[in-house]
Write an enzyme that holds these catalytic residues in place. Structure first.
Site, PDB file in Angstrom:
ATOM      1  N   GLY A   1      -8.193  -4.821   0.466  1.00  0.00           N
ATOM      2  CA  GLY A   1      -8.595  -5.405  -0.243  1.00  0.00           C
ATOM      3  C   GLY A   1      -9.860  -4.892   0.145  1.00  0.00           C
TER       4      GLY A   1
ATOM      5  N   GLY B   1      -4.114   1.687  -2.767  1.00  0.00           N
ATOM      6  CA  GLY B   1      -4.226   1.179  -1.626  1.00  0.00           C
ATOM      7  C   GLY B   1      -4.554  -0.194  -2.489  1.00  0.00           C
ATOM      8  N   SER B   2      -5.747  -0.224  -2.510  1.00  0.00           N
ATOM      9  CA  SER B   2      -6.340  -1.260  -3.815  1.00  0.00           C
ATOM     10  C   SER B   2      -5.559  -1.656  -4.657  1.00  0.00           C
ATOM     11  CB  SER B   2      -7.703  -1.888  -3.512  1.00  0.00           C
ATOM     12  OG  SER B   2      -8.150  -1.471  -2.405  1.00  0.00           O
TER      13      SER B   2
ATOM     14  N   GLU C   1      -4.808 -15.155   1.486  1.00  0.00           N
ATOM     15  CA  GLU C   1      -4.566 -12.764   2.404  1.00  0.00           C
ATOM     16  C   GLU C   1      -5.895 -12.878   2.673  1.00  0.00           C
ATOM     17  OE1 GLU C   1      -3.578  -8.472   2.489  1.00  0.00           O
ATOM     18  OE2 GLU C   1      -3.156  -9.656   1.346  1.00  0.00           O
TER      19      GLU C   1
ATOM     20  N   GLN D   1     -38.512 -12.246  24.323  1.00  0.00           N
ATOM     21  CA  GLN D   1     -38.476 -12.137  22.868  1.00  0.00           C
ATOM     22  C   GLN D   1     -37.424 -11.577  21.382  1.00  0.00           C
ATOM     23  OE1 GLN D   1     -41.960 -11.316  20.195  1.00  0.00           O
ATOM     24  NE2 GLN D   1     -42.109 -13.902  20.734  1.00  0.00           N
TER      25      GLN D   1
ATOM     26  N   ARG E   1     -27.958 -10.971  32.970  1.00  0.00           N
ATOM     27  CA  ARG E   1     -27.635 -10.473  32.838  1.00  0.00           C
ATOM     28  C   ARG E   1     -29.261  -9.833  33.484  1.00  0.00           C
ATOM     29  NH1 ARG E   1     -28.689  -5.464  34.458  1.00  0.00           N
ATOM     30  NH2 ARG E   1     -27.531  -3.669  33.213  1.00  0.00           N
TER      31      ARG E   1
ATOM     32  N   THR F   1       0.791  -0.827   0.133  1.00  0.00           N
ATOM     33  CA  THR F   1      -0.379  -0.329   0.414  1.00  0.00           C
ATOM     34  C   THR F   1       0.233   1.367   0.011  1.00  0.00           C
ATOM     35  OG1 THR F   1      -1.727  -0.886   1.249  1.00  0.00           O
ATOM     36  CG2 THR F   1      -2.051   0.996   1.242  1.00  0.00           C
TER      37      THR F   1
END
Length: 388
Positions: A365, A132-133, A243, A280, A269, A127
């Site tokens: 990406g 970047g991508s 990756e 619900q 809780r 990068t």
């Protein structure tokens, strides 16, 4: 829970060892590393000594020659423990695979044994501030000068940037060409002209050092070229699927873990004379999340099967990253809501999971690029069918 038949007894034994290593050597110190913005080199050496680095590297290059499932076990267990500091995934799943797959015999024998031991830390330099991508648009140049190349340029958002000893670096060796002008180099951090920039401050992944790197007329021998000159883009495309699968594997483990401890929390809780889990609305929301998380797990494991068989295609990896990245962000957000104000406190793991999740839709990406890859593949197949 759907049984995971991919992993065998030997993987379970290794998983237990990884959990013990994380519990003893990483978890007690991770908050301190987050404050410091970096992990100590010693943890890399300990991981190497424990056999956690480069599990799938062949024995002749210092590894154990185990299957790649062992590497995925490490990714999953770090994710389950909320560990984001040590950049083992970059080292194991990105840098070493490039050297193993595309390096010369000399390059493999020189670098891989040291990386398996944790003596040498790897980084991947892709990068740039304006690329970047879009890897075709990188500006870092490598110019041939006799038996050397002279490299000039800048990289940014580089994981392991402050610690790395070696960088697999993407450059342009032919600026007039697009993808056909990209070349990869192995660049040692000790070379004159290599400079580390800022350790960048991030909203998440606080313990993982992320840096700028500068290359000011760095001279490397021609033997540092990784793969063919001008052939780097094709090599990147081959390994990006791995990756992206790794990121999907991590996200699958995170959402399972976050959902589990959220269910434990709402079950205890108390609110209005009931537990939060009695309502619900809680049950319906968690039912939706459980279903989606299970779908994600099944899809990721199928992609792992394809990867292990050498059949994982780029668009499949893109779909895995797209689905799991979006799911990752949604699960941690909706689960945090159940914790109320405590979910906003950094002492609760859900808060750290929330900020650490945001990068998944960007790194490796962006999800928009994943959509482009997937969409393009659909029309490529249709076009091929129309021409038969």
């Amino acid at each position: 829970m759907i049984e995971r038949t991919l992993f065998l007894e030997e993987h379970a034994i290794f998983r237990a060892a990884v959990r013990k290593f994380i519990e003893n050597e990483i978890t007690p110190f991770h908050l301190q590393w987050e404050r410091e913005g970096i992990v100590p080199r010693a943890i890399w050496e300990k991981a190497g000594a424990a056999g956690l680095l480069g599990c799938s590297i062949p024995e002749e290059y210092g590894g154990t020659g185990a299957d790649h499932l062992f590497d995925f076990v490490l990714v999953e267990e770090l994710a389950r423990a909320g560990i984001t500091g040590p950049g083992f995934a970059v080292h194991n799943e990105m840098v070493m695979p490039y050297i193993l797959a595309f390096g010369t015999e000399e390059q493999k024998r020189h670098w891989l044994p040291k990386m398996v031991k944790g003596e040498v830390i790897g980084a991947l330099g892709l990068t740039e501030p304006h690329a970047g991508s879009d890897l075709k648009n990188i500006h870092t140049r490598a110019v041939r000068d006799g038996d050397e190349y002279v490299i000039s340029g800048q990289k940014v958002f580089i994981s392991n940037g402050q610690l790395c000893d070696v960088v697999v670096l993407a450059t342009k060796t032919n600026p007039e060409a697009s993808s056909n002008g990209v070349s990869l180099f192995i660049v040692e951090a000790w070379r004159e002209g290599f400079k580390r920039g800022r350790r960048l401050e991030k909203i998440g992944l606080k313990a993982q050092d992320t840096s700028e790197l500068f290359f000011e007329d760095v001279r490397v021998p021609a033997s540092n070229l990784l793969g063919p000159e001008h052939g780097g883009f094709k090599l990147l495309m081959k390994n990006l699927a791995q990756e992206r699968l790794t990121q999907a594997v991590r996200s699958a483990a995170v959402v399972e873990t976050v959902l589990d401890y959220t269910i434990d929390y709402v079950a205890s809780r108390e609110m209005f004379g009931h537990t939060l889990g009695d309502f619900q609305n809680t049950q319906f929301k968690l039912a939706d999340l459980k279903t989606e998380v299970t779908i994600g797990r099944v899809f990721v494991d199928r992609c792992i099967e394809l990867f292990m068989a050498g059949k994982l295609e780029g668009n499949d990896a893109a779909m895995a990253k797209l689905w799991l990245s979006n799911l990752h962000g949604r699960v941690v957000d909706e689960c945090l809501q159940f914790f109320g104000g405590w979910g906003y406190m950094t002492e609760y793991p859900i808060s750290r999971a929330f900020v650490d999740a945001r990068i998944t839709r960007i790194a490796g990406g962006s999800i928009e690029v994943m959509k482009h890859i997937i969409g393009r593949s659909l029309f490529e197949k249709r076009g091929n069918a129309n021409h038969r």
